[in-house]
Structures are given as structure tokens and as C-alpha cells.
Scaffold this motif. Sequence first.
Motif, PDB file in Angstrom:
ATOM      1  N   THR A 149      42.833  37.388  45.633  1.00 12.36           N
ATOM      2  CA  THR A 149      41.962  37.086  44.500  1.00 12.36           C
ATOM      3  C   THR A 149      41.232  38.350  44.097  1.00 12.36           C
ATOM      4  O   THR A 149      41.059  39.273  44.903  1.00 12.36           O
ATOM      5  CB  THR A 149      40.940  35.992  44.855  1.00 12.36           C
ATOM      6  OG1 THR A 149      40.162  36.418  46.003  1.00 12.36           O
ATOM      7  CG2 THR A 149      41.648  34.684  45.188  1.00 12.36           C
ATOM      8  N   ILE A 150      40.773  38.385  42.848  1.00  7.47           N
ATOM      9  CA  ILE A 150      40.065  39.581  42.394  1.00  7.47           C
ATOM     10  C   ILE A 150      38.645  39.567  42.938  1.00  7.47           C
ATOM     11  O   ILE A 150      38.069  38.505  43.201  1.00  7.47           O
ATOM     12  CB  ILE A 150      40.068  39.702  40.856  1.00  7.47           C
ATOM     13  CG1 ILE A 150      39.217  38.605  40.217  1.00  7.47           C
ATOM     14  CG2 ILE A 150      41.487  39.679  40.324  1.00  7.47           C
ATOM     15  CD1 ILE A 150      38.988  38.823  38.744  1.00  7.47           C
ATOM     16  N   HIS A 151      38.097  40.724  43.104  1.00 10.27           N
ATOM     17  CA  HIS A 151      36.760  40.858  43.689  1.00 10.27           C
ATOM     18  C   HIS A 151      35.679  40.257  42.799  1.00 10.27           C
ATOM     19  O   HIS A 151      34.694  39.701  43.296  1.00 10.27           O
ATOM     20  CB  HIS A 151      36.469  42.341  43.937  1.00 10.27           C
ATOM     21  CG  HIS A 151      35.096  42.621  44.442  1.00 10.27           C
ATOM     22  ND1 HIS A 151      34.712  42.360  45.739  1.00 10.27           N
ATOM     23  CD2 HIS A 151      33.988  43.137  43.823  1.00 10.27           C
ATOM     24  CE1 HIS A 151      33.451  42.702  45.903  1.00 10.27           C
ATOM     25  NE2 HIS A 151      32.996  43.175  44.765  1.00 10.27           N
ATOM     26  N   GLN A 152      35.864  40.339  41.489  1.00  8.76           N
ATOM     27  CA  GLN A 152      34.837  39.887  40.554  1.00  8.76           C
ATOM     28  C   GLN A 152      34.669  38.367  40.562  1.00  8.76           C
ATOM     29  O   GLN A 152      33.567  37.862  40.328  1.00  8.76           O
ATOM     30  CB  GLN A 152      35.185  40.362  39.142  1.00  8.76           C
ATOM     31  CG  GLN A 152      34.080  40.144  38.112  1.00  8.76           C
ATOM     32  CD  GLN A 152      34.398  40.835  36.811  1.00  8.76           C
ATOM     33  OE1 GLN A 152      35.267  41.697  36.761  1.00  8.76           O
ATOM     34  NE2 GLN A 152      33.688  40.505  35.749  1.00  8.76           N
ATOM     35  N   ASP A 153      35.736  37.620  40.865  1.00  6.37           N
ATOM     36  CA  ASP A 153      35.680  36.158  40.866  1.00  6.37           C
ATOM     37  C   ASP A 153      36.777  35.638  41.791  1.00  6.37           C
ATOM     38  O   ASP A 153      37.961  35.791  41.496  1.00  6.37           O
ATOM     39  CB  ASP A 153      35.888  35.608  39.450  1.00  6.37           C
ATOM     40  CG  ASP A 153      35.646  34.111  39.341  1.00  6.37           C
ATOM     41  OD1 ASP A 153      35.792  33.416  40.363  1.00  6.37           O
ATOM     42  OD2 ASP A 153      35.321  33.637  38.238  1.00  6.37           O
ATOM     43  N   ASN A 154      36.395  35.043  42.908  1.00  3.24           N
ATOM     44  CA  ASN A 154      37.396  34.611  43.888  1.00  3.24           C
ATOM     45  C   ASN A 154      38.179  33.384  43.448  1.00  3.24           C
ATOM     46  O   ASN A 154      39.009  32.870  44.203  1.00  3.24           O
ATOM     47  CB  ASN A 154      36.757  34.372  45.253  1.00  3.24           C
ATOM     48  CG  ASN A 154      35.686  33.293  45.213  1.00  3.24           C
ATOM     49  OD1 ASN A 154      35.564  32.548  44.244  1.00  3.24           O
ATOM     50  ND2 ASN A 154      34.892  33.215  46.283  1.00  3.24           N
ATOM     51  N   GLN A 155      37.906  32.891  42.233  1.00  2.00           N
ATOM     52  CA  GLN A 155      38.705  31.800  41.684  1.00  2.00           C
ATOM     53  C   GLN A 155      39.859  32.308  40.822  1.00  2.00           C
ATOM     54  O   GLN A 155      40.683  31.520  40.358  1.00  2.00           O
ATOM     55  CB  GLN A 155      37.812  30.871  40.843  1.00  2.00           C
ATOM     56  CG  GLN A 155      36.695  30.210  41.628  1.00  2.00           C
ATOM     57  CD  GLN A 155      37.231  29.346  42.748  1.00  2.00           C
ATOM     58  OE1 GLN A 155      38.126  28.526  42.549  1.00  2.00           O
ATOM     59  NE2 GLN A 155      36.690  29.546  43.957  1.00  2.00           N
ATOM     60  N   VAL A 156      39.916  33.615  40.605  1.00  2.00           N
ATOM     61  CA  VAL A 156      40.960  34.213  39.770  1.00  2.00           C
ATOM     62  C   VAL A 156      41.953  34.932  40.675  1.00  2.00           C
ATOM     63  O   VAL A 156      41.576  35.795  41.477  1.00  2.00           O
ATOM     64  CB  VAL A 156      40.369  35.188  38.746  1.00  2.00           C
ATOM     65  CG1 VAL A 156      41.469  35.834  37.909  1.00  2.00           C
ATOM     66  CG2 VAL A 156      39.369  34.474  37.847  1.00  2.00           C
ATOM     67  N   ALA A 157      43.221  34.563  40.571  1.00  2.00           N
ATOM     68  CA  ALA A 157      44.254  35.095  41.459  1.00  2.00           C
ATOM     69  C   ALA A 157      44.594  36.541  41.102  1.00  2.00           C
ATOM     70  O   ALA A 157      44.551  36.949  39.941  1.00  2.00           O
ATOM     71  CB  ALA A 157      45.514  34.230  41.373  1.00  2.00           C
ATOM     72  N   ALA A 158      44.931  37.307  42.136  1.00  2.00           N
ATOM     73  CA  ALA A 158      45.445  38.668  41.970  1.00  2.00           C
ATOM     74  C   ALA A 158      46.950  38.640  42.211  1.00  2.00           C
ATOM     75  O   ALA A 158      47.404  38.180  43.270  1.00  2.00           O
ATOM     76  CB  ALA A 158      44.770  39.614  42.947  1.00  2.00           C
ATOM     77  N   HIS A 159      47.716  39.103  41.226  1.00  2.00           N
ATOM     78  CA  HIS A 159      49.171  39.076  41.296  1.00  2.00           C
ATOM     79  C   HIS A 159      49.738  40.489  41.372  1.00  2.00           C
ATOM     80  O   HIS A 159      49.106  41.457  40.928  1.00  2.00           O
ATOM     81  CB  HIS A 159      49.778  38.387  40.063  1.00  2.00           C
ATOM     82  CG  HIS A 159      49.506  36.920  39.974  1.00  2.00           C
ATOM     83  ND1 HIS A 159      48.319  36.416  39.509  1.00  2.00           N
ATOM     84  CD2 HIS A 159      50.280  35.843  40.289  1.00  2.00           C
ATOM     85  CE1 HIS A 159      48.366  35.093  39.537  1.00  2.00           C
ATOM     86  NE2 HIS A 159      49.539  34.725  39.999  1.00  2.00           N
TER      87      HIS A 159
END
Length: 526
Positions: free
Chosen positions: A142-152
Motif C-alpha cells: 500500500t502507499i505510504h500516504q493512505d494504507n487503503q490505496v494499493a501499490a502496484h
Amino acid sequence: MDGFDAEILSTVRIGEVVSVNGSQVVILIDQASGGVPRGSFGDLQMGTLVKIPKTHSIAYGIITGLTVPFPSHEDTSQLEILELTMTGESVTEATPDDVDSDPFRRGIRAMPTLGDPVFKASREDLARVYAPPETLSVQIGTIHQDNQVAAHVLIDELLGKHFAILGTTGAGKSCASARILHAMLEARSNAHMLILDPHGEYAPAFGDRAEVLTPQNFELPYWLLNFEELLEVLFGAGYDPGSLEASILADLIPQAKADFPSPANQAISPTADTPIPYKLSDLIKQIDNAMGSLDKPESLQPYRRVKSRLTAVHRDPRYSFMFGGIVVRDNIAQIFSQILRIPVDDKPATIIDLSGVPSEIVNAVVAVLCRLVFDFAVWSERAVPILVVCEEAHRYAPNSDDPAFALSKGALSRIAKEGRKYGVSLCVISQRASKVSTDLISQCNTIFGMRMTNNDDQNFLRGALSEASTGLFSCLPALRNGEAVAVGQGVPIPMRLNFDRLPDNMRPHSRTASFSAGWTEDSHDL
């Protein structure tokens, strides 16, 4: 931009643009007079995404610097400055020039201008920007700014142009690499991965999905070695190929190969580099015959040294995976099948455990394996794309001119420079970025930078990356375990991310030994 109006108005205004210099933009943060209490932007930090609405698009930038030029110790207004690096835009109103239908694209058509308002990015913005384009991608965290947004990561871009995972010891490199590899295997179960494991730590991470090869169950016969590789195994790294011993082997090995009863040997005139079988006994017999024809005793010494080394490695149990066995056979097809997992047979990864290989020939073994992979890729004409994972890459391809690393460094550099043309990808993992060959790092178009405290390593990375990425890498010393800054073509945009945590049974065995626990009792049994 009606479709975005409500979203823009629902987010908090940060300030306005006061300077534009190429892709670098400076923002003056609003004071209390703007209706937002001073200090309400405490969540703005390095790597945070912000947005600037334009007529036909929304431009996005990443915070790369925060400054208070003239600090005030009193409760009065003070200048607060943000520095941005612009990364891309979302089109809100298509124009005839638009050919890209993705919701977000890298690059800026309409750059910010002086006085443009700047807003905090909403979760919808983050999901739009960090969402992968219409191509195969896998989630790794997940991105550091918002753990609800996935990092791909984008599989084809990541593998097609190589990638590196760099960070100090204990930062989580092994777990991060295992997370990326597992995500790829979940998306493509018929992958072909070769993992060079110097410490024997990856086998637990893949379980029954990997073929684990050790010197006890692995065969890398001496006749597969080319002439330079054989010299390194017999006499050590950097041995002079113009020496008398080398000349003896160069003359006699082709004869031993020609004497071996094989249809392949009869069809060609073998050289010392031709990968066809021959018997050590035939080679030693050739040496004895040559010694018998010499008149001067002093001329015997080079022959005796060659014979002595051949006999020593043949009898040494540590070399049995290379020189052992009674029967010599042409099993090159089986060797390639085992190393490259052809067919996959539910085990898409091959782990070469190098911890049991004699330290004096580890570099030669790495050189042979990488050369074989590259040669196979050329012969097969990209029919079987292969990923080579090189853990502790600084051990085999250091940033040094030492001839002791010439073969392994050359084999890995060849994959780095030419591998993508033939379907060979390289993953470089190292705790010392500045100690890895620049030939390897410069060819890695995606880099995952984990915690890194050494100034030489940080400066090396800054020199290897584009100017637009250096701001993000300034936070490397402060990253937590399992965090990374990812830049390059294998990610939608540069990002700071948290890797998904693997279950304990899928984590590499790379934890630091507990001295306090180990020293609690006296150990009597060895």
C-alpha cells in the motif's frame, strides 16, 4: 471539468503556486486569513501527493521539500514553503490531441502557472493516480500516504527492463523481494525464476513451489564450463590464460572431447569451449602421454601441476557436484530442464543454494549459471522468458576492477545489457548500492530503495536516478522496515510504499541471530 468540481471543492486548499522551474514547483502555504488554521497541514510530508486543477486537466505533484525560510517563535504568521516535483495529470476534458484514455498519465501538458490554487489529494485522487494502466499488474503493498490505496507494479515493465532492491541490512530486502516474486507467481503460475541464494534463506519462502538445488542434489558437470571458467575453478580467479598450464589444457581438452563416444563429438571439431562431454581419465591420460614424450625434466612441472589439480578436485567431496560421478553422460537437456523449470510442473522457481558451494569457486558457479541462462535464451529465441534473481549482488559483480570477479561480473553485466532482447530479466538485490557494478544498476529501470544510512550509497543512487526522483530518496535514512521508495518504469509513478507482510511460513530465513538467547545456556553438543 464538471465531473471533478465536487471532488476539488471537497478537498482542502493548501496554498498557491509562486514559482515554476521546469518540473519543479514552489507553493506558498495559505495563512490563517484563508480560513484554515495555521498548522492544519501537519500531514503534509515528503512523498505526499497534491493536485493543481487546470482548464482541461488536474496536474499532480509529489512533495519533495518543506521549508520555513524565516521561522518565528511568536504566534504570528510566517512563510511556509512546499517544493513539488510534477509527475502527471488526469484529463478532465478531452481535446483532439488526446490519444491516451487512461485516467492518469505521466507527463504534464499544461504546467501550473503563478497563482494557481493547490489542494490536498483526496483518496479518489490517490486511487486514480496510483491505479495501474490497462496492463498486467500485481499488488505488492500500500502507499505510504493512505494504507487503503494499493501499490502496484507493472509486470512487463518491471521485468522487461530489470529492477533492483537496495537497502541496508535488516531493512527487509529479502522479504520485499519474496513479496514481489510471490505476487508475480500468483498472477502467472507458469513463470520461470532462477534465484541465486548465497545464504540458503529463500527455500522456506517458496515451499513446494520451488525446486531447491544444493551441491548434494545438483549437477553442474565440468564439461559445461568454458575454458576461462575451468581455469578459475582449477587455479583460482584471474589465472593467466597464457600460462603454460593453460596452454596444456587448451591443447589436450579438445583431444579428450574428440575421444568421447558421442554423435555430437563426431559431427564437429570440438574446442576447449565446446559444451560436450569428455572424461577426466581421458584428459589425464593425454597429460601422461605428453609427459612421456618430453626430454627435459624441468618441462614436466606444468603438466604435473595440471594433473595434480585435476586429481585434487576430482577427489574433493566439496566439488562432487561438478567433478563427481563415475559415468560421464551427455545430460545437458536434463540440466537445463532442472535449472530453468522446463516443464514448470508446479514449481516455477529454482533456488540455487550457494551456501554449500566452496567459497573459492562461488563466483565461477554464478558465472556458469548466468552464461547458461543467457545462452539458452538466445538459442530458444525468447520462447521461455526467465527472471534471474541475484541476492547479495555486490559479492559477484562489485564496482571494482579486481580480476577475481571478472567472469561473474561479465556474465551478469551481459544479462543486464542484452538480456531484455532475449527474454532474460535481472533482479539485483544488495545492501550496498555503491558497491554494486554500475553496469548492473544503470540498466535497472526500476529501483526499490529501502532504508539506507550510508552516505556513499545514497549519493550513488542519486547519481543513478533522474533529478525528478532524488527528492523522494532523501527520506531513505528514515524509512521503517518493510518500507521503500519505488521509482522507475515498473511503477505507475514514483511512490513511497509499505510492502504487504508475508505470513511467517513464507518469509525468508534472514533474521538476525539472537545472541542474548543463544548465550543463556552452555552448549555441550557439537
